[in-house]
Design a protein around this motif. Structure first.
Motif, short mmCIF file in Angstrom:
data_model
loop_
_atom_site.label_atom_id
_atom_site.label_comp_id
_atom_site.label_asym_id
_atom_site.label_seq_id
_atom_site.Cartn_x
_atom_site.Cartn_y
_atom_site.Cartn_z
N TYR A 1 0.87 -1.18 0.00
CA TYR A 1 0.00 0.00 0.00
C TYR A 1 0.91 1.23 0.00
O TYR A 1 1.98 1.21 0.60
N GLU A 2 0.47 2.28 -0.68
CA GLU A 2 1.20 3.55 -0.60
C GLU A 2 0.28 4.71 -0.94
O GLU A 2 -0.61 4.57 -1.79
N ASN A 3 0.47 5.82 -0.25
CA ASN A 3 -0.15 7.07 -0.65
C ASN A 3 0.86 8.21 -0.57
O ASN A 3 0.49 9.38 -0.49
N ASP A 4 2.16 7.82 -0.56
CA ASP A 4 3.23 8.82 -0.43
C ASP A 4 4.10 8.93 -1.68
O ASP A 4 5.17 9.55 -1.65
N GLY A 5 3.67 8.30 -2.78
CA GLY A 5 4.44 8.39 -4.02
C GLY A 5 5.55 7.37 -4.15
O GLY A 5 6.31 7.41 -5.12
N PHE A 6 5.66 6.44 -3.20
CA PHE A 6 6.69 5.41 -3.25
C PHE A 6 6.45 4.53 -4.48
O PHE A 6 5.33 4.07 -4.71
N LEU A 7 7.48 4.29 -5.28
CA LEU A 7 7.33 3.58 -6.55
C LEU A 7 7.35 2.07 -6.35
O LEU A 7 8.28 1.52 -5.76
N LEU A 8 6.32 1.41 -6.85
CA LEU A 8 6.24 -0.05 -6.82
C LEU A 8 5.96 -0.56 -8.23
O LEU A 8 5.17 0.04 -8.96
N ARG A 9 6.58 -1.66 -8.60
CA ARG A 9 6.31 -2.26 -9.90
C ARG A 9 4.87 -2.75 -9.96
O ARG A 9 4.32 -3.22 -8.97
N ALA A 10 4.28 -2.69 -11.15
CA ALA A 10 2.93 -3.21 -11.37
C ALA A 10 2.91 -3.96 -12.70
O ALA A 10 3.67 -3.65 -13.61
N ASP A 11 2.04 -4.97 -12.79
CA ASP A 11 1.90 -5.69 -14.06
C ASP A 11 0.87 -4.98 -14.93
O ASP A 11 0.37 -3.91 -14.60
N VAL A 12 0.51 -5.58 -16.06
CA VAL A 12 -0.38 -4.92 -17.01
C VAL A 12 -1.78 -4.74 -16.46
O VAL A 12 -2.55 -3.91 -16.94
N THR A 13 -2.15 -5.51 -15.44
CA THR A 13 -3.46 -5.36 -14.83
C THR A 13 -3.47 -4.27 -13.76
O THR A 13 -4.52 -3.95 -13.22
N GLY A 14 -2.28 -3.73 -13.42
CA GLY A 14 -2.18 -2.75 -12.35
C GLY A 14 -1.87 -3.37 -11.01
O GLY A 14 -1.71 -2.66 -10.01
N ALA A 15 -1.76 -4.69 -10.96
CA ALA A 15 -1.50 -5.39 -9.69
C ALA A 15 -0.03 -5.26 -9.30
O ALA A 15 0.87 -5.33 -10.14
N ILE A 16 0.22 -5.06 -8.02
CA ILE A 16 1.59 -4.98 -7.52
C ILE A 16 2.00 -6.27 -6.82
O ILE A 16 3.18 -6.54 -6.65
N GLU A 17 1.02 -7.08 -6.41
CA GLU A 17 1.31 -8.33 -5.72
C GLU A 17 2.07 -9.29 -6.63
O GLU A 17 1.71 -9.46 -7.80
N GLY A 18 3.10 -9.92 -6.10
CA GLY A 18 3.89 -10.87 -6.87
C GLY A 18 5.02 -10.23 -7.65
O GLY A 18 5.86 -10.93 -8.22
N GLN A 19 5.04 -8.89 -7.71
CA GLN A 19 6.09 -8.20 -8.46
C GLN A 19 7.39 -8.16 -7.64
O GLN A 19 7.35 -8.12 -6.41
N PRO A 20 8.55 -8.19 -8.32
CA PRO A 20 9.81 -8.14 -7.59
C PRO A 20 10.04 -6.76 -6.96
O PRO A 20 9.78 -5.73 -7.58
#
Length: 487
Positions: A328-347
């Motif tokens: 979860y983030e609301n501070d602009g912290f960058l997380l990888r996302a897949d084509v569906t927008g999901a971040i879970e499972g991403q490295p």
């Protein structure tokens, strides 16, 4: 206005018909154009409260009679449901014309159409339960929470009322208090050793029982949390989920309710504010003050950080293989996302504190680190843990300017990350690649969910035959049938 416009419109039409008024007559008395009232009655326009009051006065009914969520008649309920069904994206994909919903539509036809739409929705919800659609649904829930700063005020209020009624004043919520909360709803908590393997709890609505496991992790809050989650379904008046997204939304709400009971806002909020004043915020202290796990404390902190403390933040749970389990983030912290927008499972970047903590010298204490990223510099606090399925870390982080409120801000540990640029940590150095690219053949560990669709059914993943057999075994054999209830 909480009541759906379509329901308000049907109630206005019901009382107008009872009063023998035409749209022209009602419009004249309420100071509104008949065309405007027609749009309101058909749910195509949301009325202002001032107009609703004038309409109620003209109809001779209290305003509350127009704002209730109940359809005025069984036929109206069917008409409303048919209108809803024909407005859903699922129906639009069929390319079929809409049926005009009017009082001239025969009742058997209306019932058949509503039944067909219900079956269509049921089949669609089963067919979309694939990993890709599950990721999309989970992303929708996550983004919805992000838009609300991870804070659900209405559930906070319900949780506070219930724990206060159970006698809670501060500290850890006891098992006894949870039992009292269940009793106040007319339920009994029953611990058993033979819960169906696909369930965490089972609620018997007929006999007013909530079945729980006989034990949980020593020193944890597992049984309290499970009981509170089961209670939440009743308190929040959940209906059977009609889609996988609805199922995930309900899971999110019951988890939130449990956390809001275990760490109530009216106690945890001032507690956090006092530690912010002392510049000594620490997740480990929140954990110990309320007798919960480190992860539960970290996630609860994100519920209150922005709304109560004015601090934007991010949360990560990372598996030992470096993949993100939950975030979860609301501070602009960058997380990888897949084509569906999901971040879970991403490295997750190997230079984030969530991963460098795996190699820190002491896993018994929190690991503090600053990380310079393309989005700015962030400070984080990370705690490593272990389960039967492997090691993991739990991280709470904030932008550099907010680190001044936290214990551990004086750390000298600092890393630089350019992720999501693959050159940061995903792409091996050229010399290493040249050495091993043609001289290696690793065997990948396949994740079980890669190919298999998610289990379908009213409650995804639950074996209903096992559940019904379980309930039959444990139902009181007193010859008394108790009415089922959702409350």
């Amino acid at each position: 206005m909480a009541t759906e416009p379509l329901t308000i419109g049907r109630r206005i039409r019901h009382f107008r018909t009872q009063a023998g008024l035409t749209l022209d007559a009602l419009g004249e008395q309420a100071g509104a154009a008949p065309s405007q009232l027609s749009q309101i009655e058909n749910g195509r326009r949301e009325p202002r409260l001032s107009l609703l009051q004038r309409v109620a006065d003209a109809l001779g009914v209290p305003l509350t009679d127009l704002l209730t969520d109940d359809a005025p008649t069984p036929r109206d309920a069917l008409e409303i449901e048919l209108e809803r069904a024909q407005r859903r994206p699922l129906y639009a994909t069929l390319g079929l014309p809409s049926v005009k919903v009017s009082q001239k539509l025969p009742m058997p036809v209306l019932e058949s159409l509503v039944g067909l739409h219900g079956e269509l929705a049921r089949r669609e919800s089963e067919s979309i339960a694939t990993p890709e659609q599950a990721r999309r649904a989970n992303t929708a829930v996550r983004l919805g929470m992000q838009a609300r700063d991870n804070h659900l005020a209405e559930i906070e209020d319900v949780a506070e009322e219930m724990v206060r009624r159970a006698g809670y004043e501060g500290g850890a919520l006891t098992h006894r208090m949870v039992t009292v909360m269940a009793q106040q709803l007319g339920f009994e908590l029953v611990h058993v050793g033979d819960l169906p393997p696909t369930t965490r709890t089972v609620t018997d609505l007929e006999n007013r029982r909530i079945y729980l496991p006989s034990s949980s992790i020593p020193g944890g809050h597992g049984l309290r949390s499970l009981a509170l989650q089961a209670i939440a379904h009743r308190v929040l008046e959940h209906a059977r989920p009609a889609s996988y997204e609805a199922f995930l939304g309900q899971r999110n709400e019951i988890n939130y309710f449990a956390a809001a009971c275990l760490m109530p806002r009216f106690v945890a909020g001032p507690w956090l504010e006092a530690r912010k004043h002392d510049r000594d915020l620490a997740i480990e202290d929140l954990r110990d003050a309320f007798g919960v796990t480190h992860e539960a404390a970290a996630r609860r902190f994100t519920n209150l950080a922005t709304v109560v403390l004015g601090i934007r933040c991010h949360f990560l749970r990372v598996q030992e293989d470096g993949s993100l389990y939950r975030g979860y983030e609301n501070d602009g912290f960058l997380l990888r996302a897949d084509v569906t927008g999901a971040i879970e499972g991403q490295p997750v970047c190997r230079w984030f504190g969530a991963r460098t903590a795996f190699t820190s010298h002491d896993r018994t204490t929190e690991w503090y680190q600053y990380t310079d990223t393309p989005a700015g510099t962030f400070w984080c606090s990370t705690q490593a843990g272990a389960t039967a399925s492997g090691d993991f870390t739990v991280t709470v982080g904030v932008p550099f300017a907010q680190s001044k409120w936290f214990r551990g801000r004086d750390t000298t540990a600092r890393r630089t990350s350019t992720c999501p640029d693959d050159a940061c940590c995903r792409r091996p150095p050229d010399a290493v690649s040249a050495r091993w690219a043609e001289a290696s053949w690793p065997s990948a560990r396949m994740r079980r969910q890669t190919f298999g669709p998610l289990p379908t059914g009213a409650f995804p993943g639950v074996d209903q035959t096992d559940v019904y057999d379980f309930l039959t075994r444990h139902a009181p054999d007193d010859g008394v049938r108790r009415p089922a209830s959702s409350g």
